[in-house]
Design an enzyme around this catalytic site. Structure first.
Site, PDB file in Angstrom:
ATOM      1  NE  ARG A  25      26.600   2.559  19.102  1.00 37.15           N
ATOM      2  CZ  ARG A  25      25.856   2.525  18.011  1.00 37.15           C
ATOM      3  NH1 ARG A  25      24.599   2.936  18.044  1.00 37.15           N
ATOM      4  NH2 ARG A  25      26.351   2.052  16.884  1.00 37.15           N
ATOM      5  CG  HIS A  71      34.046   6.585  18.576  1.00 36.29           C
ATOM      6  ND1 HIS A  71      33.805   5.367  19.189  1.00 36.29           N
ATOM      7  CD2 HIS A  71      32.898   7.284  18.684  1.00 36.29           C
ATOM      8  CE1 HIS A  71      32.578   5.344  19.660  1.00 36.29           C
ATOM      9  NE2 HIS A  71      31.999   6.496  19.367  1.00 36.29           N
ATOM     10  CE1 TYR A 115      33.768  30.467  19.513  1.00 32.44           C
ATOM     11  CE2 TYR A 115      31.785  29.144  19.751  1.00 32.44           C
ATOM     12  CZ  TYR A 115      32.488  30.142  19.099  1.00 32.44           C
ATOM     13  OH  TYR A 115      31.924  30.809  18.056  1.00 32.44           O
TER      14      TYR A 115
END
Length: 806
Positions: A25, A71, A115
């Site tokens: 990570r 993931h 968006y």
């Protein structure tokens, strides 16, 4: 039923969790410089065909593929990582080409993933080049339904180019970004010179290159980071001075340090201006746009731009450090890397990738050569081959007969059967022969890459050079030619004499001594400060801007500021309240203040209180004054501190009371005590009396004791008239007190060449020469020094030294 140790089980579980956070990570892999989430994003985009030369795709599509396939974490975390890879102010070489709102330097959040649109940046294609040629190992994804690469076969030394930061369990990484061209130049140098030193590599890679530009200094800390893996480099915003009409100037900030929030920086500057820690700013605007950063500070007339720039560097994040910690995952374990280590690990990865790619291509080429050899045999015996095939009952029989007749392999025989008739033309025959020759040359080359280290090195060098020539950009962060020392505003502030005034209600200011012209005795004075009707000036000090001002409160605490830190104001201004400068408690007031250059050894502070208590303490005990103040002496509840003087052990003291009495005694009679001590009796006071002043008797000179009363009377008295007594006595008369003279407000030593500055409760200041004040005996009331308006009194006075009184 088995038993387990909870302690051991917790230790093992926490260790596994720690390793998972470190490896999976927070810490990047040294080979491709990526954390797992970034690697999975790029691989998912590769699988989607979301490359730089194809249309954009919605960010939500990419995020969905990443969390669905590779993931298993929240979509917000993946989208945040995707956004950062598209921010040109976060990444030196963005890996994602974004379309839409991806946030800003002001800390604005990006638009929602539904968006925005993304695709790979052109450089990113070189991260995934040859991934389909068995160049890297693959592992199962989280649900064993797919596979994902353990590392990308990148041609880009991304760990240094884009840097990385992350916090794991018990460790962290913070690697700065670097210039692509410089990083590749250093990599090629190490490739050609494996024994190269850190200093040689720094010739090609002199230091970080931040996406936000800014100026760099602190080369020694940078060398330490490259030598050991830990160090720091200082970043300083790029500032310009623009000339405006009317001899006005403006300071323009064009670049800011990496990682600094621009909006927070502007707010910090505005706060400093509001608190008057930075003075001389008429207006502050953020004019930044798509063309770059532009923070404008319009300056007031007369403001020295260089001083204000240094104040910005000192008090804001415009000058800050980047602490380097080059930690990365090497061989499945976190390791602290030097600059050479980081480059060497990348080169080792490139060797492995190129070798695996070459072996893959060699197998393909050899398989193709094998087929071409069969086709050539068929063309050489085409009539027999056609007859054999026509005579066979089935394709399987034809294949078997071809293999037996011409000694072909199964693959060769099948290729002959699959061959189209157009291959029998002369042109096709020539093409077949040419391809066979080229494949043989390709095989020979690939074998040389695999077997000859020099050829392998040249391949890696050529690919790196091509990458540099295609993607290198000019350096953005420039190194300062001269290393600036610690920023000290004092270096460019003139050491000038000033008058410092403190009012009864706690307002303080400093004003240049030159604004007070010298007058004759008996004048009416000029307006020195405008205060509220219920306020009046109680303390006046002459000092210079480089001195310290030590403040002592009525409760026995000490505070400290530089004179130039005090607010500068006009002659008639009220100034700024001490509560904005010092951490005073409720009800605490400044009872005494004194200027000094430094705390000298062998010197003592001599404290005296309203009730006649005195204390002597070594000055070195007061060197480290905290912002919250320091205990100077312990006070009795009913007493208060009146004044503090700096003395030597062989000095003599004179204490003066408001009812006109004084006592002279050796300082040595007051033993040196600790900071928190209360003190001993210095003067036995009569009823209703209180100590108002104390002076140190000079060993030689022409000074007299100048005593001033509230009614505006004063006199100079020879020190010889004050005989020495023992500490604790009631003293002798110093000034005859009458209703006209009023009580004594203070006393000090004066030389005929000195100037005296007096303040009245009306806020007026008069400056007169000491030689205009008569020399009179102890028992006299003195002469009029200032003509007071009805209802007003003298509240404070001080000396203006001879050298500054002209």
């Amino acid at each position: 039923m088995s038993q387990i140790s909870i302690e051991k089980e917790l230790q093992q579980a926490y260790l596994e969790y720690s390793l998972s956070v470190i490896i999976g990570r927070a810490i990047p892999d040294v080979r491709d410089g990526l954390k797992p989430v970034h690697r999975r994003i790029l691989y998912a985009m590769h699988e989607l065909g979301n490359t730089f030369n194809r249309p954009y795709k919605k960010s939500a599509r990419v995020v969905g593929d990443v969390i669905g396939k590779y993931h298993p974490h929240g979509d917000a975390a993946v989208y945040d990582a995707l956004v950062r890879m598209a921010q040109d102010f976060s990444m030196r070489e963005p890996l994602v080409d974004g379309q839409g709102n991806f946030g800003s330097l002001d800390g604005d959040a990006p638009a929602a993933m539904r968006y925005t649109e993304v695709r790979m940046a052109k450089l990113t294609s070189h991260f995934l080049a040859d991934i389909d040629k068995d160049t890297v190992a693959f592992r199962p994804n989280y649900d064993n339904t797919l596979t994902e690469p353990e590392v990308l076969p990148t041609k880009v030394p991304n760990l240094l180019i884009n840097g990385s930061s992350g916090i794991a369990v018990g460790m962290a990484t913070n690697i700065p970004p670097h210039n692509l061209g410089e990083t590749i130049a250093a990599t090629i140098h190490l490739l050609d010179n494996p024994e190269a030193s850190i200093e040689e590599l720094m010739v090609h890679l002199p230091g970080p290159d931040f996406p936000t530009g800014a100026l760099l200094y602190g080369r020694e800390g940078l060398r330490e980071a490259y030598r050991t893996g830990r160090g720091s480099v200082r970043m300083r915003g790029r500032v310009e001075v623009e000339r405006r009409k009317g001899d006005l100037e403006a300071i323009v900030i064009r670049e800011i340090p990496y990682g600094i929030n621009k909006a927070n920086l502007v707010e910090r500057i505005a706060a400093l201006v509001g608190e008057r820690k930075i003075e001389g700013v008429a207006d502050l605007r953020d004019e930044s746009d798509r063309n770059g950063i532009r923070i404008v500070l319009d300056l007031k007339r007369g403001t020295v731009a260089e001083v204000l720039i240094n104040q910005l560097y000192k008090f804001t994040p415009l000058d800050t450090a980047f602490n380097i910690n080059m930690l990365a995952v090497v061989g499945g374990r976190p390791k602290l890397l030097t600059l050479k280590d980081a480059l060497a690990q990348f080169l080792a990865h490139r060797r492995e990738v190129v070798l695996r790619r070459s072996r893959f291509d060699l197998e393909k080429a050899q398989a193709r050569a094998h087929i071409l050899e069969g086709l050539r045999i068929a063309l050489d015996f085409i009539d027999e081959v056609v007859a054999l095939i026509r005579a066979s009952a089935s394709p399987a029989e034809a294949k078997t007969r071809l293999m037996e007749r011409f000694g072909l392999s199964d693959a060769q025989a099948q290729a002959i059967l699959d061959m189209r008739l157009q291959r029998l033309t002369n042109l096709e025959r020539e093409a077949l022969v040419r391809e066979y020759t080229e494949v043989l040359q390709r095989i020979e080359y690939l074998q040389s890459v695999i077997n000859n280290p020099e050829v392998l090195r040249s391949v890696i060098r050529e690919e790196l050079a091509e990458l540099r020539d295609t993607f290198a950009t000019p350096r953005r962060s420039q190194f300062l030619e001269h290393e600036p020392g610690s920023i000290d505003v004092e270096d460019i502030i003139p050491d000038e004499p000033v008058v410092i005034t403190i009012s009864q209600n706690g307002y303080i200011k400093r004003t240049s001594l030159e604004v007070y012209r010298q007058q004759r005795r008996g004048g009416t004075g000029v307006t020195g400060v405008q205060v509220a009707e219920e306020d009046f000036i109680t303390t006046l000090i002459t000092a210079t801007t480089h001195q310290w001002i030590n403040f002592f409160s009525n409760r026995g605490k000490m505070y400290q500021l530089k004179v130039h830190q005090l607010p500068e104001a006009s002659r008639t201004s009220r100034g700024k309240h001490l509560a904005n400068l010092l951490s005073l408690d409720d009800g605490e007031q400044i009872a005494a203040a004194m200027a000094c250059r430094e705390m000298e050894e062998g010197k003592f502070y001599f404290f005296y209180t309203r009730q006649g208590t005195v204390k002597r303490t070594a000055t070195e005990l007061y060197r480290n004054v905290r912002s919250q103040g320091l205990i100077a002496l312990s006070m009795r509840p009913e007493d208060e501190l009146v004044g503090v003087l700096e003395v030597a052990e062989d000095d003599e003291m004179i204490l003066v009371s408001q009812n006109g009495y004084s006592i002279r005694f050796p300082v040595a009679e007051v033993r040196a005590m600790g900071r928190a001590a209360t003190g001993v009796r210095g003067m036995q006071l009569r009823s209703g009396d209180g100590v108002v002043a104390g002076v140190v008797v000079p060993r030689e000179g022409t000074q007299e004791l100048l005593t001033v009363s509230a009614g505006g009377y004063g006199k100079r008295t020879p020190l010889a008239q004050f005989r020495a007594q023992s500490r604790g006595g009631m003293g002798i008369i110093n000034m005859r007190i009458t209703p006209r003279t009023g009580p004594v407000v203070g006393a000090c030593l004066a030389d005929p060449s000195d100037a005296i500055v007096l303040l009245t409760s009306a806020g007026k200041i008069i400056r007169i020469s000491a030689e205009d004040i008569s020399v009179l005996g102890r028992a006299t009331q003195g002469v009029r020094l200032v003509r007071l308006e009805e209802g007003h009194v003298v509240v404070a006075f001080d000396l203006a030294p001879a050298e500054s009184s002209a």
